[in-house]
Motif scaffolding. Structure first.
Motif, PDB file in Angstrom:
ATOM      1  N   ARG A 194      81.152  86.139 109.611  1.00  0.00           N
ATOM      2  CA  ARG A 194      80.679  84.857 109.350  1.00  0.00           C
ATOM      3  C   ARG A 194      79.983  84.844 108.255  1.00  0.00           C
ATOM      4  O   ARG A 194      79.859  83.881 107.428  1.00  0.00           O
ATOM      5  CB  ARG A 194      79.780  84.652 110.810  1.00  0.00           C
ATOM      6  CG  ARG A 194      80.415  84.726 111.838  1.00  0.00           C
ATOM      7  CD  ARG A 194      79.542  84.175 113.135  1.00  0.00           C
ATOM      8  NE  ARG A 194      80.276  83.937 114.396  1.00  0.00           N
ATOM      9  CZ  ARG A 194      79.781  83.890 115.597  1.00  0.00           C
ATOM     10  NH1 ARG A 194      78.413  83.950 115.491  1.00  0.00           N
ATOM     11  NH2 ARG A 194      80.423  83.647 116.543  1.00  0.00           N
ATOM     12  N   LEU A 195      79.150  85.931 107.745  1.00  0.00           N
ATOM     13  CA  LEU A 195      78.718  85.722 106.181  1.00  0.00           C
ATOM     14  C   LEU A 195      79.621  85.529 105.141  1.00  0.00           C
ATOM     15  O   LEU A 195      79.294  84.834 104.199  1.00  0.00           O
ATOM     16  CB  LEU A 195      77.641  86.890 106.110  1.00  0.00           C
ATOM     17  CG  LEU A 195      76.443  87.072 106.722  1.00  0.00           C
ATOM     18  CD1 LEU A 195      75.654  88.453 106.837  1.00  0.00           C
ATOM     19  CD2 LEU A 195      75.367  86.169 106.294  1.00  0.00           C
ATOM     20  N   GLY A 196      80.863  86.500 105.534  1.00  0.00           N
ATOM     21  CA  GLY A 196      81.706  86.241 104.274  1.00  0.00           C
ATOM     22  C   GLY A 196      82.407  84.948 104.311  1.00  0.00           C
ATOM     23  O   GLY A 196      82.605  84.188 103.291  1.00  0.00           O
ATOM     24  N   THR A 197      82.457  84.216 105.471  1.00  0.00           N
ATOM     25  CA  THR A 197      83.030  82.970 105.673  1.00  0.00           C
ATOM     26  C   THR A 197      81.965  81.750 105.041  1.00  0.00           C
ATOM     27  O   THR A 197      82.350  80.854 104.284  1.00  0.00           O
ATOM     28  CB  THR A 197      83.166  82.290 107.048  1.00  0.00           C
ATOM     29  OG1 THR A 197      84.203  83.280 107.633  1.00  0.00           O
ATOM     30  CG2 THR A 197      83.844  80.932 107.113  1.00  0.00           C
ATOM     31  N   TYR A 238      70.197  75.789  93.734  1.00  0.00           N
ATOM     32  CA  TYR A 238      69.800  76.307  95.093  1.00  0.00           C
ATOM     33  C   TYR A 238      70.811  76.854  95.546  1.00  0.00           C
ATOM     34  O   TYR A 238      70.910  77.976  96.355  1.00  0.00           O
ATOM     35  CB  TYR A 238      69.200  74.978  96.054  1.00  0.00           C
ATOM     36  CG  TYR A 238      67.900  74.726  95.474  1.00  0.00           C
ATOM     37  CD1 TYR A 238      66.615  75.716  95.477  1.00  0.00           C
ATOM     38  CD2 TYR A 238      67.688  73.473  95.079  1.00  0.00           C
ATOM     39  CE1 TYR A 238      65.521  75.069  95.129  1.00  0.00           C
ATOM     40  CE2 TYR A 238      66.485  73.119  94.809  1.00  0.00           C
ATOM     41  CZ  TYR A 238      65.088  73.893  94.421  1.00  0.00           C
ATOM     42  OH  TYR A 238      64.221  73.488  94.156  1.00  0.00           O
ATOM     43  N   ARG A 239      72.119  76.213  95.485  1.00  0.00           N
ATOM     44  CA  ARG A 239      73.275  77.072  96.203  1.00  0.00           C
ATOM     45  C   ARG A 239      73.683  78.334  95.624  1.00  0.00           C
ATOM     46  O   ARG A 239      73.888  79.142  96.283  1.00  0.00           O
ATOM     47  CB  ARG A 239      74.258  75.845  95.957  1.00  0.00           C
ATOM     48  CG  ARG A 239      75.761  76.336  96.550  1.00  0.00           C
ATOM     49  CD  ARG A 239      76.831  75.446  96.322  1.00  0.00           C
ATOM     50  NE  ARG A 239      77.210  75.164  94.859  1.00  0.00           N
ATOM     51  CZ  ARG A 239      78.170  75.909  94.405  1.00  0.00           C
ATOM     52  NH1 ARG A 239      78.770  76.813  94.806  1.00  0.00           N
ATOM     53  NH2 ARG A 239      78.402  75.831  92.989  1.00  0.00           N
ATOM     54  N   GLU A 240      73.616  78.327  94.416  1.00  0.00           N
ATOM     55  CA  GLU A 240      73.713  79.569  93.794  1.00  0.00           C
ATOM     56  C   GLU A 240      72.767  80.656  94.217  1.00  0.00           C
ATOM     57  O   GLU A 240      73.367  81.934  94.487  1.00  0.00           O
ATOM     58  CB  GLU A 240      73.814  79.625  92.089  1.00  0.00           C
ATOM     59  CG  GLU A 240      74.741  78.805  91.503  1.00  0.00           C
ATOM     60  CD  GLU A 240      76.230  79.681  91.589  1.00  0.00           C
ATOM     61  OE1 GLU A 240      76.196  80.561  91.645  1.00  0.00           O
ATOM     62  OE2 GLU A 240      77.098  78.854  91.820  1.00  0.00           O
ATOM     63  N   LYS A 241      71.556  80.312  94.279  1.00  0.00           N
ATOM     64  CA  LYS A 241      70.762  81.588  95.051  1.00  0.00           C
ATOM     65  C   LYS A 241      71.095  81.628  96.372  1.00  0.00           C
ATOM     66  O   LYS A 241      70.874  82.887  96.808  1.00  0.00           O
ATOM     67  CB  LYS A 241      69.185  80.975  94.773  1.00  0.00           C
ATOM     68  CG  LYS A 241      68.126  81.674  95.222  1.00  0.00           C
ATOM     69  CD  LYS A 241      68.168  83.136  94.423  1.00  0.00           C
ATOM     70  CE  LYS A 241      67.091  83.907  94.842  1.00  0.00           C
ATOM     71  NZ  LYS A 241      66.869  85.132  93.946  1.00  0.00           N
ATOM     72  N   ILE A 299      73.037  85.281 100.732  1.00  0.00           N
ATOM     73  CA  ILE A 299      74.312  85.585 101.664  1.00  0.00           C
ATOM     74  C   ILE A 299      74.834  86.913 101.267  1.00  0.00           C
ATOM     75  O   ILE A 299      75.148  87.712 102.166  1.00  0.00           O
ATOM     76  CB  ILE A 299      75.219  84.318 101.639  1.00  0.00           C
ATOM     77  CG1 ILE A 299      74.404  82.967 102.457  1.00  0.00           C
ATOM     78  CG2 ILE A 299      76.425  84.851 102.689  1.00  0.00           C
ATOM     79  CD1 ILE A 299      75.534  81.799 102.317  1.00  0.00           C
ATOM     80  N   ASP A 300      75.376  87.023  99.926  1.00  0.00           N
ATOM     81  CA  ASP A 300      75.987  88.096  99.396  1.00  0.00           C
ATOM     82  C   ASP A 300      75.149  89.403  99.748  1.00  0.00           C
ATOM     83  O   ASP A 300      75.771  90.375 100.197  1.00  0.00           O
ATOM     84  CB  ASP A 300      76.611  87.923  98.040  1.00  0.00           C
ATOM     85  CG  ASP A 300      77.245  89.236  97.536  1.00  0.00           C
ATOM     86  OD1 ASP A 300      78.297  89.447  98.283  1.00  0.00           O
ATOM     87  OD2 ASP A 300      76.905  89.679  96.436  1.00  0.00           O
ATOM     88  N   SER A 301      74.085  89.353  99.302  1.00  0.00           N
ATOM     89  CA  SER A 301      73.051  90.569  99.585  1.00  0.00           C
ATOM     90  C   SER A 301      72.998  90.945 101.015  1.00  0.00           C
ATOM     91  O   SER A 301      73.059  92.110 101.544  1.00  0.00           O
ATOM     92  CB  SER A 301      71.458  90.327  99.315  1.00  0.00           C
ATOM     93  OG  SER A 301      71.456  90.062  97.796  1.00  0.00           O
ATOM     94  N   LEU A 302      72.708  90.111 101.915  1.00  0.00           N
ATOM     95  CA  LEU A 302      72.445  90.124 103.332  1.00  0.00           C
ATOM     96  C   LEU A 302      73.938  90.943 103.969  1.00  0.00           C
ATOM     97  O   LEU A 302      74.028  91.694 104.812  1.00  0.00           O
ATOM     98  CB  LEU A 302      72.475  88.906 104.057  1.00  0.00           C
ATOM     99  CG  LEU A 302      72.007  89.141 105.635  1.00  0.00           C
ATOM    100  CD1 LEU A 302      70.996  89.856 105.953  1.00  0.00           C
ATOM    101  CD2 LEU A 302      71.757  87.664 106.392  1.00  0.00           C
ATOM    102  N   THR A 316      77.167  95.494 106.107  1.00  0.00           N
ATOM    103  CA  THR A 316      78.148  96.455 105.959  1.00  0.00           C
ATOM    104  C   THR A 316      77.452  97.709 105.847  1.00  0.00           C
ATOM    105  O   THR A 316      78.161  98.795 106.484  1.00  0.00           O
ATOM    106  CB  THR A 316      78.939  95.872 104.529  1.00  0.00           C
ATOM    107  OG1 THR A 316      79.657  94.843 104.860  1.00  0.00           O
ATOM    108  CG2 THR A 316      79.838  97.122 104.331  1.00  0.00           C
ATOM    109  N   ALA A 317      76.503  97.847 104.895  1.00  0.00           N
ATOM    110  CA  ALA A 317      75.835  99.207 105.030  1.00  0.00           C
ATOM    111  C   ALA A 317      75.524  99.776 106.284  1.00  0.00           C
ATOM    112  O   ALA A 317      75.588 100.924 106.699  1.00  0.00           O
ATOM    113  CB  ALA A 317      74.755  99.321 103.792  1.00  0.00           C
TER     114      ALA A 317
END
Length: 97
Positions: free
Chosen positions: A19-22, A60-63, A68-71, A76-77
């Motif tokens: 879901r985070l990837g989506t 704000y979208r970029e941040k 989202i990417d970090s989470l 994944t880890a």
């Protein structure tokens, strides 16, 4: 065996990862919709306000995408860590038999 101190539902983590990837993908491509939506804003003050909103949103979208990417990387880890730990514990249990 005693009660577990920690119970992990890896299926929930895997679903969260997907879901985070989506979400990340949606937010990365949402700026393409900006030009399409401009025709519905009308003209004058409303169009100017919407234009300003979209420009502010870009910052704000970029941040948000970065968060989202970090989470997603953390999830994944966690999946990899718990899968590895589960395999290790299972291997140890088999060796005791």
């Amino acid at each position: 065996m005693g009660d577990a101190d920690l119970i992990i539902n890896v299926d929930v983590l895997v679903t969260s990862e997907k879901r985070l990837g989506t979400l990340k993908s949606e937010f990365e491509t949402i700026d393409k919709q900006k030009d399409h939506m401009r025709q519905f804003w009308g003209s004058g003050e409303i169009a100017d306000a919407m234009d300003e909103f979209v420009d502010n949103w870009e910052n704000y979208r970029e941040k948000f995408i970065q968060n989202i990417d970090s989470l997603g990387k953390m999830v994944t880890a966690a999946i990899n860590g718990f899968d590895g730990l589960d395999k290790e514990l299972a291997d140890r249990a088999r060796k005791k038999d």
